[in-house]
Design an enzyme around this catalytic site. Sequence first.
Site, PDB file in Angstrom:
ATOM      1  N   GLY A   1       0.833  -1.205   0.000  1.00  0.00           N
ATOM      2  CA  GLY A   1       0.000   0.000   0.000  1.00  0.00           C
ATOM      3  C   GLY A   1       0.863   1.249   0.000  1.00  0.00           C
ATOM      4  O   GLY A   1       0.524   2.269   0.612  1.00  0.00           O
TER       5      GLY A   1
ATOM      6  N   GLN B   1      -1.755   7.395   1.366  1.00  0.00           N
ATOM      7  CA  GLN B   1      -1.427   8.599   2.142  1.00  0.00           C
ATOM      8  C   GLN B   1      -0.230   8.379   3.062  1.00  0.00           C
ATOM      9  O   GLN B   1       0.676   9.195   3.110  1.00  0.00           O
ATOM     10  CB  GLN B   1      -2.637   8.990   3.005  1.00  0.00           C
ATOM     11  CG  GLN B   1      -3.568   9.968   2.327  1.00  0.00           C
ATOM     12  CD  GLN B   1      -4.851  10.149   3.117  1.00  0.00           C
ATOM     13  OE1 GLN B   1      -5.573   9.190   3.360  1.00  0.00           O
ATOM     14  NE2 GLN B   1      -5.149  11.371   3.514  1.00  0.00           N
TER      15      GLN B   1
ATOM     16  N   ASP C   1       2.205  -1.748  -4.398  1.00  0.00           N
ATOM     17  CA  ASP C   1       0.802  -1.341  -4.381  1.00  0.00           C
ATOM     18  C   ASP C   1       0.058  -2.128  -5.454  1.00  0.00           C
ATOM     19  O   ASP C   1       0.675  -2.795  -6.281  1.00  0.00           O
ATOM     20  CB  ASP C   1       0.660   0.176  -4.590  1.00  0.00           C
ATOM     21  CG  ASP C   1      -0.567   0.745  -3.872  1.00  0.00           C
ATOM     22  OD1 ASP C   1      -0.413   1.459  -2.870  1.00  0.00           O
ATOM     23  OD2 ASP C   1      -1.698   0.451  -4.327  1.00  0.00           O
ATOM     24  N   ILE C   2      -1.260  -2.014  -5.446  1.00  0.00           N
ATOM     25  CA  ILE C   2      -2.095  -2.788  -6.382  1.00  0.00           C
ATOM     26  C   ILE C   2      -1.896  -2.349  -7.845  1.00  0.00           C
ATOM     27  O   ILE C   2      -2.113  -3.121  -8.750  1.00  0.00           O
ATOM     28  CB  ILE C   2      -3.576  -2.707  -5.949  1.00  0.00           C
ATOM     29  CG1 ILE C   2      -4.508  -3.573  -6.794  1.00  0.00           C
ATOM     30  CG2 ILE C   2      -4.095  -1.279  -5.939  1.00  0.00           C
ATOM     31  CD1 ILE C   2      -4.668  -4.951  -6.279  1.00  0.00           C
ATOM     32  N   ARG C   3      -1.473  -1.087  -8.018  1.00  0.00           N
ATOM     33  CA  ARG C   3      -1.288  -0.571  -9.379  1.00  0.00           C
ATOM     34  C   ARG C   3       0.164  -0.139  -9.617  1.00  0.00           C
ATOM     35  O   ARG C   3       0.858   0.230  -8.674  1.00  0.00           O
ATOM     36  CB  ARG C   3      -2.178   0.653  -9.598  1.00  0.00           C
ATOM     37  CG  ARG C   3      -3.595   0.295 -10.020  1.00  0.00           C
ATOM     38  CD  ARG C   3      -4.448   1.549 -10.160  1.00  0.00           C
ATOM     39  NE  ARG C   3      -4.866   2.052  -8.846  1.00  0.00           N
ATOM     40  CZ  ARG C   3      -5.910   1.580  -8.182  1.00  0.00           C
ATOM     41  NH1 ARG C   3      -6.658   0.626  -8.686  1.00  0.00           N
ATOM     42  NH2 ARG C   3      -6.228   2.068  -6.995  1.00  0.00           N
TER      43      ARG C   3
ATOM     44  N   ASP D   1      -0.961  -7.462  -4.900  1.00  0.00           N
ATOM     45  CA  ASP D   1      -2.322  -7.461  -4.363  1.00  0.00           C
ATOM     46  C   ASP D   1      -2.278  -8.109  -2.977  1.00  0.00           C
ATOM     47  O   ASP D   1      -1.902  -9.273  -2.854  1.00  0.00           O
ATOM     48  CB  ASP D   1      -3.230  -8.257  -5.317  1.00  0.00           C
ATOM     49  CG  ASP D   1      -4.673  -8.297  -4.840  1.00  0.00           C
ATOM     50  OD1 ASP D   1      -4.963  -7.791  -3.728  1.00  0.00           O
ATOM     51  OD2 ASP D   1      -5.519  -8.845  -5.582  1.00  0.00           O
TER      52      ASP D   1
ATOM     53  N   TYR E   1     -15.484   0.179   8.644  1.00  0.00           N
ATOM     54  CA  TYR E   1     -14.055   0.415   8.807  1.00  0.00           C
ATOM     55  C   TYR E   1     -13.631   0.200  10.267  1.00  0.00           C
ATOM     56  O   TYR E   1     -12.665  -0.512  10.561  1.00  0.00           O
ATOM     57  CB  TYR E   1     -13.759   1.850   8.369  1.00  0.00           C
ATOM     58  CG  TYR E   1     -12.337   2.304   8.524  1.00  0.00           C
ATOM     59  CD1 TYR E   1     -11.326   1.787   7.732  1.00  0.00           C
ATOM     60  CD2 TYR E   1     -12.007   3.284   9.464  1.00  0.00           C
ATOM     61  CE1 TYR E   1     -10.020   2.220   7.873  1.00  0.00           C
ATOM     62  CE2 TYR E   1     -10.710   3.732   9.607  1.00  0.00           C
ATOM     63  CZ  TYR E   1      -9.715   3.204   8.807  1.00  0.00           C
ATOM     64  OH  TYR E   1      -8.427   3.645   8.951  1.00  0.00           O
TER      65      TYR E   1
ATOM     66  N   LYS F   1     -11.192  -2.624  11.938  1.00  0.00           N
ATOM     67  CA  LYS F   1      -9.997  -2.259  12.709  1.00  0.00           C
ATOM     68  C   LYS F   1     -10.025  -2.890  14.104  1.00  0.00           C
ATOM     69  O   LYS F   1      -8.994  -3.364  14.593  1.00  0.00           O
ATOM     70  CB  LYS F   1      -9.859  -0.737  12.811  1.00  0.00           C
ATOM     71  CG  LYS F   1      -9.455  -0.062  11.491  1.00  0.00           C
ATOM     72  CD  LYS F   1      -8.082  -0.526  11.026  1.00  0.00           C
ATOM     73  CE  LYS F   1      -7.618   0.193   9.764  1.00  0.00           C
ATOM     74  NZ  LYS F   1      -6.397  -0.412   9.202  1.00  0.00           N
TER      75      LYS F   1
HETATM   76  N1  SER Z   1      -8.561   9.046   8.971  1.00  0.00           N
HETATM   77  C1  SER Z   1      -9.324   7.848   8.915  1.00  0.00           C
HETATM   78  C2  SER Z   1     -10.619   8.034   8.264  1.00  0.00           C
HETATM   79  O1  SER Z   1     -11.168   9.110   8.357  1.00  0.00           O
HETATM   80  C3  SER Z   1      -9.534   7.315  10.293  1.00  0.00           C
HETATM   81  O2  SER Z   1      -8.656   6.289  10.533  1.00  0.00           O
HETATM   82  O3  SER Z   1     -11.114   7.119   7.694  1.00  0.00           O
END
Ligand code: SER
Length: 323
Positions: free
Chosen positions: A9, A13, A35-37, A53, A143, A147
């Site tokens: 990855g 960011q 990364d994937i691309r 991948d 998400y 996590k």
């Molecule tokens: N910055 C992230 C988000 O907003 C939180 O881990 O998804």
Amino acid sequence: MESTTLIIGASGQIGIELTMALRQQHGAQAVIASDIRPTTDTELLQGPYEVLDVLDKEAISACIEKYNVREVYLLAALLSATAEKNPEFAWKLNMDGLFNVLELAREGKLDKIFWPSSIAVFGPTTPKEATPQHTVMEPTTVYGISKLAGERWCAYYHQRYGVDVRSIRYPGLIGYRSEPGGGTTDYAVDIFHKAIETGKYSCFLRSDTRLPMMMMEDAIRATISIMEAPADSIKERGGYNIAGCSFTPEELAAHIQVEIPEFEITYEPDFRQAIADSWPSSIDDTYAARDWGWKSKYDTALLSTTMLREIHKKKAPSTVTHH
Ligand code: SER
């Protein structure tokens, strides 16, 4: 062959900045970006780059063998806002990717793993101010659920199989090097670009939404320092709380107005408001401070001036060449 570090990855960011920082420290050849691309990013291409991948365990295993990889930073994931649009795929990517890497470590192919957790592990029933390391955790986003589950699996692989996996609950990360990546906190990246380009920003969160944030440089330093800490100092094998600074869109706009007085902000909250409302507004990070010496450097004012200065610098050369 010297052992190397693999970043999965690397175009994201965190990935771009972490690749640059680790290559600075260990040399370009010692850090494999993936990364994937395929990429055209000149920084990523300073050293080895692989298309990989995270869902393909065999391919990761082959890459580990090819480069004698001993450490992995697994950064490939969908962030909060993107994940809400595709919950099933988000769950698959975020969980199976982690399992693949944890399994490779259990098989003895890796010595150490970094996997990022997030303030999204917390939910509406969590204490909002100075959220403690150990507290109620009932996340309401896919998400956040991925996590929290991931944290428990990391702790399980450590306790059951002795896998050395380390994790940080990142707050919203603010950097000038890369584009925002689909997070709820990413308004606080975009706002700087819009302030400089157009002098205006329409914010998808309410003016008073206070969230925990952190300058990318602090986050990279935290990541490298938790990975360098002696294994027995890492007492939390889920994810560590770390704090940077907390601010609302209104407060951030006021900081920007110090340097760009004509800057205007408007508010049009969308589905991301509910995500933000479920998260803490500030974080207690005493465990990270105690166990591996964590301390942030950037407050909101320094974050704001750094972002404006660096984005200006990035834009300046192209202005010159066009004239
Ligand atoms: N910055 C992230 C988000 O907003 C939180 O881990 O998804």
